[in-house]
Design a protein around this motif. Structure first.
Motif, PDB file in Angstrom:
ATOM      1  N   ARG A 257       0.844  -1.192   0.000  1.00 33.24           N
ATOM      2  CA  ARG A 257       0.000   0.000   0.000  1.00 33.24           C
ATOM      3  C   ARG A 257       0.880   1.242   0.000  1.00 33.24           C
ATOM      4  NH1 ARG A 257      -4.644  -0.776   4.453  1.00 33.24           N
ATOM      5  NH2 ARG A 257      -5.618   0.832   3.158  1.00 33.24           N
ATOM      6  N   THR A 258       0.593   2.142  -0.912  1.00 27.31           N
ATOM      7  CA  THR A 258       1.376   3.366  -1.023  1.00 27.31           C
ATOM      8  C   THR A 258       0.946   4.346   0.064  1.00 27.31           C
ATOM      9  OG1 THR A 258      -0.223   4.249  -2.608  1.00 27.31           O
ATOM     10  CG2 THR A 258       1.690   3.071  -3.492  1.00 27.31           C
ATOM     11  N   LYS A 259       1.931   4.979   0.702  1.00 24.80           N
ATOM     12  CA  LYS A 259       1.653   5.971   1.730  1.00 24.80           C
ATOM     13  C   LYS A 259       1.560   7.347   1.092  1.00 24.80           C
ATOM     14  CE  LYS A 259       3.866   3.376   5.439  1.00 24.80           C
ATOM     15  NZ  LYS A 259       4.896   3.400   6.510  1.00 24.80           N
ATOM     16  N   LYS A 260       0.611   8.128   1.566  1.00 22.88           N
ATOM     17  CA  LYS A 260       0.354   9.435   0.992  1.00 22.88           C
ATOM     18  C   LYS A 260       1.535  10.372   1.246  1.00 22.88           C
ATOM     19  CE  LYS A 260      -3.313  12.907   0.750  1.00 22.88           C
ATOM     20  NZ  LYS A 260      -4.592  13.351   1.341  1.00 22.88           N
ATOM     21  N   ASN A 261       1.921  11.104   0.181  1.00 26.10           N
ATOM     22  CA  ASN A 261       2.965  12.134   0.237  1.00 26.10           C
ATOM     23  C   ASN A 261       4.349  11.562   0.538  1.00 26.10           C
ATOM     24  OD1 ASN A 261       1.012  14.129  -0.210  1.00 26.10           O
ATOM     25  ND2 ASN A 261       0.608  14.317   1.980  1.00 26.10           N
ATOM     26  N   ILE A 262       4.542  10.264   0.348  1.00 27.07           N
ATOM     27  CA  ILE A 262       5.858   9.642   0.545  1.00 27.07           C
ATOM     28  C   ILE A 262       6.222   8.904  -0.742  1.00 27.07           C
ATOM     29  CG2 ILE A 262       7.191   7.940   1.835  1.00 27.07           C
ATOM     30  CD1 ILE A 262       5.505   8.540   4.261  1.00 27.07           C
ATOM     31  N   ASP A 263       7.372   9.215  -1.297  1.00 21.21           N
ATOM     32  CA  ASP A 263       7.821   8.549  -2.516  1.00 21.21           C
ATOM     33  C   ASP A 263       9.323   8.340  -2.442  1.00 21.21           C
ATOM     34  OD1 ASP A 263       8.549  11.149  -2.668  1.00 21.21           O
ATOM     35  OD2 ASP A 263       7.784  11.534  -4.683  1.00 21.21           O
ATOM     36  N   MET A 264       9.857   7.754  -3.487  1.00 21.84           N
ATOM     37  CA  MET A 264      11.271   7.411  -3.555  1.00 21.84           C
ATOM     38  C   MET A 264      11.905   8.156  -4.720  1.00 21.84           C
ATOM     39  SD  MET A 264      12.959   5.199  -1.532  1.00 21.84           S
ATOM     40  CE  MET A 264      11.828   3.852  -1.226  1.00 21.84           C
ATOM     41  N   ASP A 265      13.085   8.725  -4.488  1.00 23.15           N
ATOM     42  CA  ASP A 265      13.759   9.441  -5.564  1.00 23.15           C
ATOM     43  C   ASP A 265      14.607   8.488  -6.388  1.00 23.15           C
ATOM     44  OD1 ASP A 265      15.796   8.871  -3.878  1.00 23.15           O
ATOM     45  OD2 ASP A 265      16.499  10.925  -3.593  1.00 23.15           O
ATOM     46  N   VAL A 266      15.365   9.036  -7.340  1.00 21.94           N
ATOM     47  CA  VAL A 266      16.149   8.204  -8.263  1.00 21.94           C
ATOM     48  C   VAL A 266      17.225   7.421  -7.528  1.00 21.94           C
ATOM     49  CG1 VAL A 266      17.576   8.250 -10.339  1.00 21.94           C
ATOM     50  CG2 VAL A 266      15.687   9.862 -10.105  1.00 21.94           C
ATOM     51  N   MET A 267      17.788   7.986  -6.480  1.00 21.07           N
ATOM     52  CA  MET A 267      18.870   7.342  -5.731  1.00 21.07           C
ATOM     53  C   MET A 267      18.368   6.350  -4.694  1.00 21.07           C
ATOM     54  SD  MET A 267      21.369   8.653  -7.231  1.00 21.07           S
ATOM     55  CE  MET A 267      22.665   7.979  -6.215  1.00 21.07           C
ATOM     56  N   GLY A 268      17.049   6.199  -4.569  1.00 21.04           N
ATOM     57  CA  GLY A 268      16.500   5.240  -3.621  1.00 21.04           C
ATOM     58  C   GLY A 268      16.255   5.808  -2.234  1.00 21.04           C
ATOM     59  N   ASP A 269      16.366   7.138  -2.062  1.00 13.91           N
ATOM     60  CA  ASP A 269      16.108   7.759  -0.765  1.00 13.91           C
ATOM     61  C   ASP A 269      14.619   8.070  -0.621  1.00 13.91           C
ATOM     62  OD1 ASP A 269      18.826   7.714  -0.219  1.00 13.91           O
ATOM     63  OD2 ASP A 269      19.156   9.657  -1.189  1.00 13.91           O
ATOM     64  N   LYS A 270      14.122   7.907   0.596  1.00 12.64           N
ATOM     65  CA  LYS A 270      12.704   8.168   0.857  1.00 12.64           C
ATOM     66  C   LYS A 270      12.491   9.671   1.031  1.00 12.64           C
ATOM     67  CE  LYS A 270      10.482   5.258   3.440  1.00 12.64           C
ATOM     68  NZ  LYS A 270       9.946   4.543   4.625  1.00 12.64           N
ATOM     69  N   MET A 271      11.563  10.205   0.281  1.00 13.11           N
ATOM     70  CA  MET A 271      11.251  11.627   0.324  1.00 13.11           C
ATOM     71  C   MET A 271       9.800  11.802   0.771  1.00 13.11           C
ATOM     72  SD  MET A 271      14.136  12.874  -0.804  1.00 13.11           S
ATOM     73  CE  MET A 271      13.747  14.575  -1.216  1.00 13.11           C
ATOM     74  N   GLY A 272       9.571  12.824   1.628  1.00 15.75           N
ATOM     75  CA  GLY A 272       8.232  13.080   2.129  1.00 15.75           C
ATOM     76  C   GLY A 272       7.865  14.551   2.008  1.00 15.75           C
ATOM     77  N   LYS A 273       6.580  14.826   1.829  1.00 15.53           N
ATOM     78  CA  LYS A 273       6.065  16.186   1.746  1.00 15.53           C
ATOM     79  C   LYS A 273       5.287  16.506   3.025  1.00 15.53           C
ATOM     80  CE  LYS A 273       5.555  16.327  -3.308  1.00 15.53           C
ATOM     81  NZ  LYS A 273       4.590  16.526  -4.418  1.00 15.53           N
ATOM     82  N   ILE A 274       5.545  17.699   3.593  1.00 12.82           N
ATOM     83  CA  ILE A 274       4.853  18.162   4.794  1.00 12.82           C
ATOM     84  C   ILE A 274       4.063  19.411   4.428  1.00 12.82           C
ATOM     85  CG2 ILE A 274       5.121  18.992   7.154  1.00 12.82           C
ATOM     86  CD1 ILE A 274       7.710  17.434   7.317  1.00 12.82           C
ATOM     87  N   HIS A 275       2.773  19.400   4.670  1.00 11.67           N
ATOM     88  CA  HIS A 275       1.912  20.534   4.362  1.00 11.67           C
ATOM     89  C   HIS A 275       1.675  21.322   5.651  1.00 11.67           C
ATOM     90  CE1 HIS A 275       0.981  19.103   0.288  1.00 11.67           C
ATOM     91  NE2 HIS A 275       1.011  17.903   0.831  1.00 11.67           N
ATOM     92  N   MET A 276       2.169  22.574   5.693  1.00  8.77           N
ATOM     93  CA  MET A 276       2.051  23.436   6.865  1.00  8.77           C
ATOM     94  C   MET A 276       0.960  24.481   6.638  1.00  8.77           C
ATOM     95  SD  MET A 276       4.290  22.326   9.005  1.00  8.77           S
ATOM     96  CE  MET A 276       4.427  23.708  10.142  1.00  8.77           C
TER      97      MET A 276
END
Length: 324
Positions: A257-276
């Motif tokens: 299951r995909t988690k909202k606002n969390i994805d993986m970049d080209v290098m395989g690092d986990k990236m997340g978005k925070i909405h303030m």
């Protein structure tokens, strides 16, 4: 295929439960079946293929009067009783010499088929190459060479690629140890030319050898270990569109299951978005630090002295309170 069969007793129900689709399916087992007439070349060829397919292999040595393109009900029965999704039928005749028929099933019904006519002159067995053989049950490296395998349309070559991948891929694995990569399967074909004879499908098996190179990475060499198979493509049966769509359907829960606002970049690092929410920086409380104060310049010093004089005058005007 969609007919529902109700079990008559508990034993039949247990047998039917074992055949139910799974989220993670078992490794595909291949059943080798002999036709009414089998040549010596086909016997040697299927014996070598069974050796490489172990332990996911079953075989029927007794001859069977089966012609799959006319009536494939016998192969469907064998697939159901032995729980095998892949079948290889050996058949030799004057019209179709040294014929290997690759059959794939879905829900124990024929999905697609392809005939391979083995060339007896260039065929070499596993025992004719006097070298080391890989261990049983290892996954091979599979490489396809040639433009016919990359055709976007459905052709005999793309069908051959799909069937051979299913035949040799072995057990599914998320990770493979480098020491377990002991042999390579190379499948190649020349580009077909109009007006000329169709090119042959060439299947080669190579042993992978790692040698010292004086560096961190070893030097890799390959050595042919057999069998050597050259074959011409014969009749084919492409899969039905509805059945293929049903076969490619993925069950629920198979994919993470995909988690909202969390994805993986080209290098395989986990990236997340925070909405303030919108912030008012005027009300933001910050810590008072001496290092953040404004530096004192000569102008600030003069302004500071003037302020002191005004303050002293004001102090003189204010009368002092006397004690009573």
């Amino acid at each position: 295929m969609l007919r529902q069969v109700k079990p008559k007793n508990a034993r039949a129900k247990r047998a039917m439960d074992k055949r139910e689709p799974l989220v993670h399916e078992n490794p595909k087992t291949t059943l080798f079946v002999a036709g009414p007439r089998v040549s010596q070349i086909l016997k040697l060829c299927t014996a070598d293929l069974r050796m490489l397919k172990k332990p996911f292999v079953e075989s029927f040595m007794k001859k069977n009067d089966i012609h799959p393109f006319e009536d494939a009900s016998s192969l469907e029965f064998f697939s159901l009783k032995n729980d095998t999704s892949l079948l290889v039928l050996s058949l030799h005749s004057k019209k179709r010499p040294h014929c290997l028929t690759l059959v794939r099933t879905f829900n124990h019904k024929i999905l697609d088929m392809l005939e391979l006519y083995v060339n007896p002159e260039s065929f070499r067995t596993l025992q004719q190459f006097k070298n080391k053989k890989p261990a049983v049950g290892l996954k091979p490296l599979i490489a396809f060479h040639g433009t016919p395998f990359e055709d976007p349309n459905e052709t005999k070559w793309t069908l051959a690629k799909s069937l051979l991948l299913d035949l040799f891929r072995g057990q599914e694995a998320s990770e493979v140890d480098v020491e377990g990569l002991q042999y390579l399967i190379s499948i190649s074909a020349a580009e077909p030319v109009e007006g000329e004879k169709a090119p042959e499908l060439r299947i080669r098996f190579y042993l992978i050898k790692t040698l010292k190179s004086g560096q961190k990475l070893p030097r890799v060499e390959v050595e042919e270990m057999g069998p050597r198979i050259d074959a011409t493509l014969g009749r084919e049966k492409f899969p039905d569109a509805d059945m293929m769509k049903e076969a490619l359907k993925k069950p629920k829960g198979a994919e993470p299951r995909t988690k909202k606002n969390i994805d993986m970049d080209v290098m395989g690092d986990k990236m997340g978005k925070i909405h303030m929410p919108k912030q008012n920086f005027g009300e933001l409380q910050s810590r008072k630090m001496k290092g953040l104060k404004r530096g004192r310049t000569p102008e600030d010093v003069e302004m500071g002295e003037g302020d002191d004089e005004v303050a002293s005058d004001e102090e003189e005007i204010v009368p002092k309170k006397t004690k009573v």
